[in-house]
Motif scaffolding. Structure first.
Motif, mmCIF file in Angstrom:
data_model
loop_
_atom_site.group_PDB
_atom_site.id
_atom_site.type_symbol
_atom_site.label_atom_id
_atom_site.label_comp_id
_atom_site.label_asym_id
_atom_site.label_seq_id
_atom_site.Cartn_x
_atom_site.Cartn_y
_atom_site.Cartn_z
ATOM 1 N N ALA A 179 0.810 -1.220 0.000
ATOM 2 C CA ALA A 179 0.000 0.000 0.000
ATOM 3 C C ALA A 179 0.843 1.268 0.000
ATOM 4 N N GLY A 180 2.143 1.146 0.269
ATOM 5 C CA GLY A 180 3.017 2.314 0.231
ATOM 6 C C GLY A 180 2.959 3.179 1.476
ATOM 7 N N THR A 181 2.435 2.633 2.577
ATOM 8 C CA THR A 181 2.274 3.427 3.793
ATOM 9 C C THR A 181 3.135 2.935 4.953
ATOM 10 N N ASP A 182 3.721 1.742 4.815
ATOM 11 C CA ASP A 182 4.576 1.180 5.848
ATOM 12 C C ASP A 182 5.812 0.582 5.180
ATOM 13 N N SER A 183 6.979 0.794 5.778
ATOM 14 C CA SER A 183 8.242 0.411 5.136
ATOM 15 C C SER A 183 8.783 -0.940 5.579
ATOM 16 N N GLY A 184 7.976 -1.752 6.254
ATOM 17 C CA GLY A 184 8.435 -3.063 6.688
ATOM 18 C C GLY A 184 8.760 -3.981 5.518
ATOM 19 N N PHE A 185 9.766 -4.846 5.706
ATOM 20 C CA PHE A 185 10.196 -5.764 4.651
ATOM 21 C C PHE A 185 9.627 -7.166 4.822
ATOM 22 N N THR A 186 9.277 -7.519 6.081
ATOM 23 C CA THR A 186 8.882 -8.901 6.356
ATOM 24 C C THR A 186 7.447 -8.954 6.875
ATOM 25 N N PHE A 187 6.896 -10.170 6.901
ATOM 26 C CA PHE A 187 5.528 -10.360 7.383
ATOM 27 C C PHE A 187 5.348 -9.809 8.797
ATOM 28 N N SER A 188 6.361 -9.993 9.645
ATOM 29 C CA SER A 188 6.234 -9.631 11.058
ATOM 30 C C SER A 188 6.958 -8.338 11.417
ATOM 31 N N SER A 189 7.280 -7.505 10.433
ATOM 32 C CA SER A 189 7.984 -6.252 10.705
ATOM 33 C C SER A 189 7.170 -5.350 11.627
ATOM 34 N N PRO A 190 7.848 -4.635 12.548
ATOM 35 C CA PRO A 190 7.135 -3.667 13.391
ATOM 36 C C PRO A 190 6.651 -2.490 12.557
ATOM 37 N N ASN A 191 5.722 -1.720 13.105
ATOM 38 C CA ASN A 191 5.174 -0.574 12.395
ATOM 39 C C ASN A 191 6.261 0.462 12.131
ATOM 40 N N PHE A 192 6.428 0.837 10.861
ATOM 41 C CA PHE A 192 7.449 1.807 10.457
ATOM 42 C C PHE A 192 6.883 2.615 9.296
ATOM 43 N N ALA A 193 6.220 3.722 9.623
ATOM 44 C CA ALA A 193 5.500 4.506 8.620
ATOM 45 C C ALA A 193 6.406 4.990 7.499
ATOM 46 N N THR A 194 5.915 4.916 6.271
ATOM 47 C CA THR A 194 6.639 5.422 5.109
ATOM 48 C C THR A 194 6.376 6.914 4.974
ATOM 49 N N ILE A 195 7.416 7.730 5.148
ATOM 50 C CA ILE A 195 7.292 9.186 5.063
ATOM 51 C C ILE A 195 8.352 9.707 4.098
ATOM 52 N N PRO A 196 7.951 10.382 3.015
ATOM 53 C CA PRO A 196 6.554 10.588 2.601
ATOM 54 C C PRO A 196 5.941 9.296 2.064
ATOM 55 N N GLN A 197 4.630 9.259 2.037
ATOM 56 C CA GLN A 197 3.912 8.078 1.564
ATOM 57 C C GLN A 197 4.295 7.747 0.134
ATOM 58 N N ASP A 198 4.408 6.459 -0.159
ATOM 59 C CA ASP A 198 4.711 5.991 -1.513
ATOM 60 C C ASP A 198 3.418 5.553 -2.194
ATOM 61 N N THR A 199 3.496 5.253 -3.472
ATOM 62 C CA THR A 199 2.320 4.796 -4.210
ATOM 63 C C THR A 199 2.118 3.293 -4.023
ATOM 64 N N VAL A 200 0.957 2.802 -4.382
ATOM 65 C CA VAL A 200 0.664 1.370 -4.346
ATOM 66 C C VAL A 200 1.500 0.669 -5.410
ATOM 67 N N THR A 201 2.254 -0.357 -5.017
ATOM 68 C CA THR A 201 3.105 -1.083 -5.964
ATOM 69 C C THR A 201 2.906 -2.588 -5.811
ATOM 70 N N GLU A 202 3.091 -3.300 -6.910
ATOM 71 C CA GLU A 202 3.007 -4.759 -6.859
ATOM 72 C C GLU A 202 4.301 -5.325 -6.302
ATOM 73 N N ILE A 203 4.194 -6.275 -5.391
ATOM 74 C CA ILE A 203 5.359 -6.966 -4.838
ATOM 75 C C ILE A 203 5.674 -8.148 -5.751
ATOM 76 N N THR A 204 6.925 -8.257 -6.156
ATOM 77 C CA THR A 204 7.326 -9.348 -7.045
ATOM 78 C C THR A 204 8.448 -10.156 -6.394
ATOM 79 N N CYS A 205 8.916 -11.180 -7.100
ATOM 80 C CA CYS A 205 9.989 -12.017 -6.568
ATOM 81 C C CYS A 205 11.320 -11.269 -6.529
ATOM 82 N N SER A 206 11.399 -10.105 -7.180
ATOM 83 C CA SER A 206 12.648 -9.340 -7.192
ATOM 84 C C SER A 206 12.474 -7.887 -6.750
ATOM 85 N N SER A 207 11.262 -7.491 -6.378
ATOM 86 C CA SER A 207 10.998 -6.123 -5.947
ATOM 87 C C SER A 207 10.017 -6.128 -4.778
ATOM 88 N N PRO A 208 10.431 -5.542 -3.630
ATOM 89 C CA PRO A 208 11.696 -4.858 -3.362
ATOM 90 C C PRO A 208 12.905 -5.801 -3.465
#
Length: 260
Positions: A179-208
């Motif tokens: 959703a581009g609103t939290d910068s966590g990398f893993t399923f269980s990442s703690p809350n880490f707001a994305t500032i500034p907010q990013d756009t909605v992006t598709e998660i792929t096997c190589s992105s991020p």
């Protein structure tokens, strides 16, 4: 006076042009569909960091809307609304429901809201019914991936109308979105707001492109579908009947990878 006449002529012509793809729907009556959401998020399919407890892999309730092209619940490469943010991060539907209701009241772009129960595991299915209208033939919905920072699956503005008739059945494979609103990398990442907010992006096997990403599978060309949705047009005799169980073989969704 001349300029005013020209302006009125131009505006009159513009108002006669199609506003969106839903204007082309010439079906004469409403249609009802059974929508069946199938979770395919298994440990065999997605072995890396698969959530087994606190909480285990599961799906939130499904929240959707039937609408015209004047409304958008969410779009890839655009900013998520506050309602979509709350739903994707916490599974809270209140703000998103409010946004849908306001859109329906202001520009009459919404025909109906529908929801389906949550799924308590990564695999399984849930279903409900929805109604589409010739002026509101588009379907959008979101389902939160639990646990996750702000990841979800869904559909944006699927048109169920083809000219003067409704589609009998349609199935769509679903892939994870950020959703581009939290910068966590893993399923269980703690809350880490994305500032500034990013756009909605598709998660792929190589992105991020980061080894810590829970969906990072560098040996694959594409991720397998993490879920699937099927919409079946109901005949009048089928209205009110329970949904059929759809049994999909797991082999269609397996990852052959040594990453764990």
């Amino acid at each position: 006076k001349f300029l005013w006449t020209v302006l009125v002529t131009i505006l009159g012509y513009a108002s006669s042009l199609p506003v969106g793809n839903d204007v082309l729907c010439t079906a004469e009556e409403l249609a009802k569909y059974r929508i069946i959401f199938i979770g395919k998020w298994s440990q065999t399919a997605f072995p890396k960091q698969y959530p087994l407890y606190r909480p285990p892999a599961q799906w939130s309730s499904l929240l959707g809307v039937t609408h015209s092209s004047d409304y958008s619940m969410w779009k890839k490469n655009e900013y998520a609304s506050n309602g979509v943010r709350d739903f994707a991060e916490k599974g809270e539907a209140w703000a998103l429901m409010k946004e849908i209701e306001e859109a329906g009241e202001k520009i009459q772009s919404v025909h109906g809201i529908f929801s389906a129960p949550a799924i308590s595991s990564g695999t399984g299915q849930t279903s409900t019914e929805l109604e589409v209208h010739p002026r509101h033939p588009l379907v959008s919905f979101v389902v939160r991936i639990v646990p996750s920072p702000d990841w979800f699956v869904g559909i944006d503005s699927l048109n169920l109308c083809e000219g003067d008739s409704w589609m009998d059945e349609v199935s769509v494979d679903l892939f994870p979105y950020d959703a581009g609103t939290d910068s966590g990398f893993t399923f269980s990442s703690p809350n880490f707001a994305t500032i500034p907010q990013d756009t909605v992006t598709e998660i792929t096997c190589s992105s991020p492109s980061h080894p810590a990403n829970s969906f990072y599978y560098p040996k694959l060309k594409i991720l397998p579908a993490i879920a699937q949705v099927t919409m079946v047009k109901l005949k009048k005799s089928q209205l009110g009947l329970s949904a059929p169980f759809i049994n999909l073989p797991a082999k269609n969704n397996e990852i052959i990878d040594t990453v764990s």
